[in-house]
Motif scaffolding. Structure first.
Motif, PDB file in Angstrom:
ATOM      1  N   GLN A   1      -7.107  -0.849  -3.344  1.00  0.00           N
ATOM      2  CA  GLN A   1      -6.615  -1.139  -2.015  1.00  0.00           C
ATOM      3  C   GLN A   1      -7.182  -2.446  -1.504  1.00  0.00           C
ATOM      4  O   GLN A   1      -8.257  -2.861  -1.904  1.00  0.00           O
ATOM      5  CB  GLN A   1      -6.984  -0.011  -1.045  1.00  0.00           C
ATOM      6  N   VAL A   2      -6.426  -3.043  -0.613  1.00  0.00           N
ATOM      7  CA  VAL A   2      -6.866  -4.297  -0.006  1.00  0.00           C
ATOM      8  C   VAL A   2      -7.961  -3.999   1.012  1.00  0.00           C
ATOM      9  O   VAL A   2      -7.857  -3.058   1.793  1.00  0.00           O
ATOM     10  CB  VAL A   2      -5.681  -4.989   0.691  1.00  0.00           C
ATOM     11  N   GLN A   3      -9.008  -4.814   0.999  1.00  0.00           N
ATOM     12  CA  GLN A   3     -10.052  -4.672   2.011  1.00  0.00           C
ATOM     13  C   GLN A   3      -9.802  -5.661   3.133  1.00  0.00           C
ATOM     14  O   GLN A   3      -9.498  -6.833   2.894  1.00  0.00           O
ATOM     15  CB  GLN A   3     -11.429  -4.917   1.386  1.00  0.00           C
ATOM     16  N   LEU A   4      -9.928  -5.164   4.365  1.00  0.00           N
ATOM     17  CA  LEU A   4      -9.637  -5.971   5.550  1.00  0.00           C
ATOM     18  C   LEU A   4     -10.866  -6.074   6.433  1.00  0.00           C
ATOM     19  O   LEU A   4     -11.616  -5.094   6.584  1.00  0.00           O
ATOM     20  CB  LEU A   4      -8.497  -5.320   6.342  1.00  0.00           C
ATOM     21  N   THR A   5     -11.056  -7.236   7.028  1.00  0.00           N
ATOM     22  CA  THR A   5     -12.175  -7.462   7.931  1.00  0.00           C
ATOM     23  C   THR A   5     -11.685  -8.152   9.183  1.00  0.00           C
ATOM     24  O   THR A   5     -11.176  -9.268   9.120  1.00  0.00           O
ATOM     25  CB  THR A   5     -13.258  -8.327   7.263  1.00  0.00           C
ATOM     26  N   LEU A  20      -7.746 -12.537  17.728  1.00  0.00           N
ATOM     27  CA  LEU A  20      -8.365 -11.756  16.674  1.00  0.00           C
ATOM     28  C   LEU A  20      -7.887 -12.243  15.313  1.00  0.00           C
ATOM     29  O   LEU A  20      -6.757 -12.709  15.170  1.00  0.00           O
ATOM     30  CB  LEU A  20      -8.023 -10.273  16.830  1.00  0.00           C
ATOM     31  N   SER A  21      -8.775 -12.105  14.342  1.00  0.00           N
ATOM     32  CA  SER A  21      -8.427 -12.447  12.971  1.00  0.00           C
ATOM     33  C   SER A  21      -8.675 -11.250  12.070  1.00  0.00           C
ATOM     34  O   SER A  21      -9.550 -10.426  12.340  1.00  0.00           O
ATOM     35  CB  SER A  21      -9.270 -13.626  12.471  1.00  0.00           C
ATOM     36  N   CYS A  22      -7.908 -11.177  11.014  1.00  0.00           N
ATOM     37  CA  CYS A  22      -8.072 -10.125  10.021  1.00  0.00           C
ATOM     38  C   CYS A  22      -7.968 -10.792   8.653  1.00  0.00           C
ATOM     39  O   CYS A  22      -6.906 -11.301   8.298  1.00  0.00           O
ATOM     40  CB  CYS A  22      -6.995  -9.064  10.193  1.00  0.00           C
ATOM     41  N   THR A  23      -9.062 -10.790   7.938  1.00  0.00           N
ATOM     42  CA  THR A  23      -9.101 -11.437   6.632  1.00  0.00           C
ATOM     43  C   THR A  23      -8.971 -10.391   5.541  1.00  0.00           C
ATOM     44  O   THR A  23      -9.663  -9.373   5.557  1.00  0.00           O
ATOM     45  CB  THR A  23     -10.416 -12.209   6.453  1.00  0.00           C
ATOM     46  N   ALA A  24      -8.095 -10.666   4.594  1.00  0.00           N
ATOM     47  CA  ALA A  24      -7.853  -9.733   3.498  1.00  0.00           C
ATOM     48  C   ALA A  24      -8.430 -10.281   2.206  1.00  0.00           C
ATOM     49  O   ALA A  24      -8.355 -11.488   1.945  1.00  0.00           O
ATOM     50  CB  ALA A  24      -6.354  -9.505   3.343  1.00  0.00           C
ATOM     51  N   ASN A  25      -8.963  -9.401   1.403  1.00  0.00           N
ATOM     52  CA  ASN A  25      -9.496  -9.833   0.105  1.00  0.00           C
ATOM     53  C   ASN A  25      -8.425  -9.692  -0.967  1.00  0.00           C
ATOM     54  O   ASN A  25      -8.682  -9.224  -2.065  1.00  0.00           O
ATOM     55  CB  ASN A  25     -10.743  -9.028  -0.280  1.00  0.00           C
ATOM     56  N   ALA A  26      -7.234 -10.102  -0.590  1.00  0.00           N
ATOM     57  CA  ALA A  26      -6.098  -9.963  -1.496  1.00  0.00           C
ATOM     58  C   ALA A  26      -5.897 -11.241  -2.301  1.00  0.00           C
ATOM     59  O   ALA A  26      -6.318 -12.317  -1.884  1.00  0.00           O
ATOM     60  CB  ALA A  26      -4.838  -9.662  -0.702  1.00  0.00           C
ATOM     61  N   ARG A  27      -5.232 -11.088  -3.436  1.00  0.00           N
ATOM     62  CA  ARG A  27      -4.864 -12.264  -4.227  1.00  0.00           C
ATOM     63  C   ARG A  27      -3.473 -12.738  -3.878  1.00  0.00           C
ATOM     64  O   ARG A  27      -3.053 -13.815  -4.284  1.00  0.00           O
ATOM     65  CB  ARG A  27      -4.947 -11.930  -5.708  1.00  0.00           C
ATOM     66  N   THR A  28      -2.747 -11.912  -3.134  1.00  0.00           N
ATOM     67  CA  THR A  28      -1.411 -12.275  -2.712  1.00  0.00           C
ATOM     68  C   THR A  28      -1.073 -11.510  -1.449  1.00  0.00           C
ATOM     69  O   THR A  28      -1.586 -10.413  -1.220  1.00  0.00           O
ATOM     70  CB  THR A  28      -0.362 -11.978  -3.796  1.00  0.00           C
ATOM     71  N   PHE A  29      -0.240 -12.078  -0.640  1.00  0.00           N
ATOM     72  CA  PHE A  29       0.285 -11.414   0.543  1.00  0.00           C
ATOM     73  C   PHE A  29       1.712 -10.935   0.305  1.00  0.00           C
ATOM     74  O   PHE A  29       2.274 -10.235   1.148  1.00  0.00           O
ATOM     75  CB  PHE A  29       0.279 -12.372   1.735  1.00  0.00           C
ATOM     76  N   VAL A  30       2.274 -11.304  -0.799  1.00  0.00           N
ATOM     77  CA  VAL A  30       3.673 -10.984  -1.052  1.00  0.00           C
ATOM     78  C   VAL A  30       3.851  -9.475  -1.097  1.00  0.00           C
ATOM     79  O   VAL A  30       3.215  -8.780  -1.866  1.00  0.00           O
ATOM     80  CB  VAL A  30       4.157 -11.626  -2.366  1.00  0.00           C
ATOM     81  N   GLY A  31       4.740  -8.986  -0.253  1.00  0.00           N
ATOM     82  CA  GLY A  31       5.026  -7.564  -0.221  1.00  0.00           C
ATOM     83  C   GLY A  31       4.145  -6.750   0.705  1.00  0.00           C
ATOM     84  O   GLY A  31       4.387  -5.560   0.897  1.00  0.00           O
ATOM     85  N   TYR A  32       3.124  -7.371   1.291  1.00  0.00           N
ATOM     86  CA  TYR A  32       2.194  -6.637   2.154  1.00  0.00           C
ATOM     87  C   TYR A  32       2.545  -6.868   3.621  1.00  0.00           C
ATOM     88  O   TYR A  32       2.248  -7.920   4.193  1.00  0.00           O
ATOM     89  CB  TYR A  32       0.757  -7.085   1.910  1.00  0.00           C
ATOM     90  N   ARG A  72       0.524 -14.996  10.602  1.00  0.00           N
ATOM     91  CA  ARG A  72      -0.264 -14.851   9.382  1.00  0.00           C
ATOM     92  C   ARG A  72      -0.303 -16.168   8.627  1.00  0.00           C
ATOM     93  O   ARG A  72       0.672 -16.920   8.618  1.00  0.00           O
ATOM     94  CB  ARG A  72       0.291 -13.720   8.516  1.00  0.00           C
ATOM     95  N   ASP A  73      -1.450 -16.414   8.036  1.00  0.00           N
ATOM     96  CA  ASP A  73      -1.633 -17.582   7.185  1.00  0.00           C
ATOM     97  C   ASP A  73      -1.711 -17.062   5.754  1.00  0.00           C
ATOM     98  O   ASP A  73      -2.750 -16.572   5.320  1.00  0.00           O
ATOM     99  CB  ASP A  73      -2.921 -18.318   7.573  1.00  0.00           C
ATOM    100  N   SER A  74      -0.608 -17.145   5.056  1.00  0.00           N
ATOM    101  CA  SER A  74      -0.552 -16.558   3.723  1.00  0.00           C
ATOM    102  C   SER A  74      -1.436 -17.300   2.734  1.00  0.00           C
ATOM    103  O   SER A  74      -1.919 -16.719   1.766  1.00  0.00           O
ATOM    104  CB  SER A  74       0.889 -16.532   3.222  1.00  0.00           C
ATOM    105  N   ALA A  75      -1.669 -18.564   2.961  1.00  0.00           N
ATOM    106  CA  ALA A  75      -2.511 -19.330   2.039  1.00  0.00           C
ATOM    107  C   ALA A  75      -3.968 -18.893   2.131  1.00  0.00           C
ATOM    108  O   ALA A  75      -4.712 -18.967   1.142  1.00  0.00           O
ATOM    109  CB  ALA A  75      -2.386 -20.821   2.339  1.00  0.00           C
ATOM    110  N   LYS A  76      -4.381 -18.440   3.320  1.00  0.00           N
ATOM    111  CA  LYS A  76      -5.761 -18.023   3.527  1.00  0.00           C
ATOM    112  C   LYS A  76      -5.915 -16.510   3.628  1.00  0.00           C
ATOM    113  O   LYS A  76      -7.025 -16.014   3.797  1.00  0.00           O
ATOM    114  CB  LYS A  76      -6.313 -18.662   4.806  1.00  0.00           C
ATOM    115  N   TYR A  77      -4.812 -15.789   3.516  1.00  0.00           N
ATOM    116  CA  TYR A  77      -4.832 -14.328   3.601  1.00  0.00           C
ATOM    117  C   TYR A  77      -5.448 -13.860   4.914  1.00  0.00           C
ATOM    118  O   TYR A  77      -6.323 -12.990   4.936  1.00  0.00           O
ATOM    119  CB  TYR A  77      -5.582 -13.716   2.413  1.00  0.00           C
ATOM    120  N   ILE A  78      -5.000 -14.444   6.007  1.00  0.00           N
ATOM    121  CA  ILE A  78      -5.505 -14.101   7.324  1.00  0.00           C
ATOM    122  C   ILE A  78      -4.351 -13.705   8.226  1.00  0.00           C
ATOM    123  O   ILE A  78      -3.316 -14.382   8.261  1.00  0.00           O
ATOM    124  CB  ILE A  78      -6.279 -15.263   7.969  1.00  0.00           C
ATOM    125  N   LEU A  79      -4.544 -12.633   8.940  1.00  0.00           N
ATOM    126  CA  LEU A  79      -3.614 -12.179   9.964  1.00  0.00           C
ATOM    127  C   LEU A  79      -4.251 -12.443  11.320  1.00  0.00           C
ATOM    128  O   LEU A  79      -5.454 -12.255  11.492  1.00  0.00           O
ATOM    129  CB  LEU A  79      -3.357 -10.680   9.801  1.00  0.00           C
TER     130      LEU A  79
END
Length: 130
Positions: A1-5, A20-32, A72-79
């Motif tokens: 699962q993706v971890q979110l902070t 607010l920011s939410c950073t994901a430890n994902a390798r891709t945002f595609v489909g999420y 969302r910034d898909s390049a940085k995996y941030i919401l």
């Protein structure tokens, strides 16, 4: 699962703004798809809204519509959740959430917040003083 902070919470006066920011430890945002929820002590977690994996679709609950904006910034995996004109009733712990769910888009039929999220952050506190 993706971890979110989540981060960015704090105390603000009524009428003020927070982002607010939410950073994901994902390798891709595609489909999420990603969403925001909030919770006050003694109450159920409340859905605020969601943004599609490509950023093209969003939905918001009526109580925040026109005041809150997700991006969302898909390049940085941030919401992000930009919150303007905050009210005392907006005070809560805010959580971001996600789930790999291609084919489901916020605001469209079949998108149900109850089924669309399975990974959650730890939350960030927002306090609004009157």
């Amino acid at each position: 699962q993706v971890q979110l902070t989540e981060s960015g919470g704090g105390t603000v006066q009524a009428g003020g703004s927070l982002k607010l920011s939410c950073t994901a430890n994902a390798r891709t945002f595609v489909g999420y798809n990603m969403g925001w929820f909030r919770q006050v002590p003694g109450k159920a977690r409340q859905y605020i809204g969601a943004i599609s994996w490509n950023g093209d679709d969003t939905e918001y609950v009526d109580s925040v519509k026109g005041r809150f904006t997700m991006s969302r910034d898909s390049a940085k995996y941030i919401l992000y959740l930009q919150m303007n004109n905050l009210k005392p009733e907006d005070a809560a712990v805010y959580f971001c959430a996600t789930k790999y769910s291609p084919g489901y888009y916020p605001g469209r039929p079949c998108f149900s917040p109850d089924r669309q999220f399975d990974s959650w952050g730890q939350g960030t506190q927002v306090t609004v003083s009157s």
